[in-house]
Design a protein around this motif. Structure first.
Motif, short mmCIF file in Angstrom:
data_model
loop_
_atom_site.label_atom_id
_atom_site.label_comp_id
_atom_site.label_asym_id
_atom_site.label_seq_id
_atom_site.Cartn_x
_atom_site.Cartn_y
_atom_site.Cartn_z
N ARG A 79 -37.90 86.82 -137.56
CA ARG A 79 -37.91 85.45 -138.07
C ARG A 79 -36.65 85.19 -138.91
O ARG A 79 -36.02 84.14 -138.79
N LEU A 80 -36.27 86.14 -139.76
CA LEU A 80 -35.07 85.98 -140.58
C LEU A 80 -33.83 85.84 -139.72
O LEU A 80 -32.97 84.98 -139.97
N LEU A 81 -33.72 86.67 -138.69
CA LEU A 81 -32.57 86.60 -137.82
C LEU A 81 -32.55 85.30 -137.04
O LEU A 81 -31.49 84.71 -136.84
N ARG A 82 -33.69 84.83 -136.59
CA ARG A 82 -33.78 83.56 -135.87
C ARG A 82 -33.38 82.40 -136.79
O ARG A 82 -32.64 81.51 -136.40
N ASP A 83 -33.85 82.44 -138.04
CA ASP A 83 -33.53 81.36 -138.98
C ASP A 83 -32.07 81.38 -139.41
O ASP A 83 -31.53 80.36 -139.84
#
Length: 140
Positions: free
Chosen positions: A134-138
């Motif tokens: 999720r962090l990488l996607r955001d």
């Protein structure tokens, strides 16, 4: 990815201000295994000065300690009060909200959490792969 377990405990709360409310307000303690270190205390719109739903998140350990002895030195402070009351103080730039709740209700909530995620075992319930994705996607 597993589905998070949610535990909710309605509590009778009394908001203490310069003119204490005569009637208790509905509040809700909430715990999710997907966020195993935190609990939330939510108040409906009719119980807040802003007229909007409001929820505070704070540490599960803080709540557990606070029913036994004064705990916390930040935005949320919890302490026992009398025989069966627990005081939760919410500190914000706008002021301090002091809430009294029955210690027996808090203990029941904590016991339910303990039955699902024992103290000291919270890290087993973190989904680090999902959180990292999720962090990488955001970040894109």
């Amino acid at each position: 990815m597993s589905t998070a377990t949610v535990i909710e405990q309605p509590v009778h709360a009394r908001i203490v201000a310069s003119a204490p409310r005569a009637e208790p307000v509905r509040a809700l303690l909430r715990y999710e295994t997907g966020d195993p270190y935190a609990v939330r205390m939510a108040f409906p719109a009719d119980a807040t000065l802003e007229g909007a739903d409001l929820a505070w998140a704070f540490g599960r350990e803080l709540l557990s300690m606070g029913v036994e002895r004064p705990a916390g030195d930040g935005d949320v402070r919890i302490r026992p009060y009398g025989y069966d009351r627990t005081v939760v103080e919410f500190h914000a730039p706008e002021g301090i909200a002091v809430v009294h709740i029955r210690t027996s209700e808090v203990r029941r909530f904590l016991d339910r959490i303990q039955g699902v995620v024992p103290s000291g075992q919270e890290s087993r319930y973190l989904d680090l792969d999902h959180d990292l994705a999720r962090l990488l996607r955001d970040a894109r």
